[in-house]
Enzyme design. Structure first.
Site, PDB file in Angstrom:
ATOM      1  N   GLY A  17       1.975   1.518  11.444  1.00 32.45           N
ATOM      2  CA  GLY A  17       2.927   0.730  10.672  1.00 32.45           C
ATOM      3  C   GLY A  17       4.369   1.208  10.732  1.00 32.45           C
ATOM      4  N   ILE A  18       5.036   1.153   9.585  1.00 27.04           N
ATOM      5  CA  ILE A  18       6.434   1.551   9.498  1.00 27.04           C
ATOM      6  C   ILE A  18       6.595   3.017   9.885  1.00 27.04           C
ATOM      7  CG2 ILE A  18       8.321   1.968   7.867  1.00 27.04           C
ATOM      8  CD1 ILE A  18       7.427  -0.585   6.398  1.00 27.04           C
ATOM      9  N   VAL A  60      -2.523  13.467   1.246  1.00 24.57           N
ATOM     10  CA  VAL A  60      -1.604  14.041   0.259  1.00 24.57           C
ATOM     11  C   VAL A  60      -2.191  14.072  -1.141  1.00 24.57           C
ATOM     12  CG1 VAL A  60       0.524  13.521   1.490  1.00 24.57           C
ATOM     13  CG2 VAL A  60      -0.457  11.806  -0.056  1.00 24.57           C
ATOM     14  N   TYR A 146       1.650   0.163  -7.605  1.00 28.32           N
ATOM     15  CA  TYR A 146       2.483   0.177  -6.395  1.00 28.32           C
ATOM     16  C   TYR A 146       3.957   0.010  -6.751  1.00 28.32           C
ATOM     17  CZ  TYR A 146       4.306  -1.094  -1.804  1.00 28.32           C
ATOM     18  OH  TYR A 146       5.030  -1.137  -0.647  1.00 28.32           O
ATOM     19  N   VAL A 179       7.315  -6.722   6.581  1.00 23.71           N
ATOM     20  CA  VAL A 179       7.377  -6.081   7.892  1.00 23.71           C
ATOM     21  C   VAL A 179       6.065  -6.350   8.630  1.00 23.71           C
ATOM     22  CG1 VAL A 179       7.641  -3.911   9.146  1.00 23.71           C
ATOM     23  CG2 VAL A 179       8.933  -4.283   7.038  1.00 23.71           C
TER      24      VAL A 179
END
Length: 241
Positions: A17-18, A60, A146, A179
């Site tokens: 992705g990004i 993470v 989110y 995106v």
């Protein structure tokens, strides 16, 4: 125009992705680029996706994972904590799911920033580039965790920028709109859904991961040497409407 030869860059979440689009832009500019993903190895990703990039496994949400990763780095010039998750179907209204999303999108980002602060402090051109969202600025019905996490990245960016300027670390971020990635391909490739989104975008198209990478490259470069504490919208103008 922008040369990162001799610089070390880490794009956490850069396996797709990004994040991957951003990693490729830094690679093209000459940097030694490291990426992370949750899978065990680079071989677990599609053939060729991570060619030329140094891969590290990272979750993470695991306590101490960011610190363990940082121990493998003698130097770092640019950190792009592009880790993130989202839950659909109203699942984020469940408090356990809410905590899980916040733990990755906010706590995970902070863990990376603090873990790599010594290496960044030692750099003569240190930069952190956060990955926010248009949800950093507007409501996202159905995804309270989110949007809360991405909104928090705006003030985290400002707080770290103010606190770490004395260490020579600039902290900025980009806030992408729609995106075209593998994650969003179902919506992008559905003509009805795609048409409904581009009617809201003044530029009448979705962005590409590499365009997000170009903006991150600029913010980390000497061309933005007097810029810090900013979250730059890269959304084709959707938040203007």
């Amino acid at each position: 125009m922008i040369d990162f030869t001799g610089r070390v860059v880490l794009v956490a979440g850069g396996s797709s992705g990004i994040g991957l689009g951003t990693a490729r832009r830094f690679q093209l500019a000459g940097a030694a680029v490291h990426v992370t993903g949750t899978r065990a190895s680079a071989a677990d990703y599609p053939d060729g996706d991570l060619d030329g990039l140094t891969f590290h496994q990272l979750d993470v949400a695991d306590p101490g994972a960011a610190e363990n990763l940082a121990a493998d780095f003698d130097a770092l010039d640019v950190l792009v904590p592009s880790v993130g998750t989202v839950a659909y179907g109203g699942a984020e209204y469940d408090i356990d799911t809410f905590r899980q999303v916040i733990d990755v999108n906010l706590n995970g980002v902070m863990a990376l920033c603090t873990a790599f602060r010594p290496q960044l402090t030692a750099s003569d051109a240190a930069s952190i580039v956060m990955i926010g969202s248009t949800s950093s600025f507007i409501a996202t019905p159905g995804q309270p965790a989110y949007s809360a996490s991405k909104g928090a990245l705006v003030t985290l960016t400002k707080s770290l920028a103010a606190g770490w300027a004395k260490h020579g670390i600039r902290v900025n971020g980009i806030a992408p709109g729609f995106v075209n990635t593998k994650l969003t391909s179902r919506s992008h490739d559905d003509p009805d859904v795609y048409d409904s989104t581009i009617r809201r975008i003044p530029m009448r198209r979705w962005g590409e991961p590499e365009e997000m990478g170009d903006t991150a490259l600029f913010l980390a470069s000497p061309m933005a040497s007097y810029v810090t504490g900013q979250m730059l919208l890269v959304d084709g103008g959707i938040t203007l409407m």
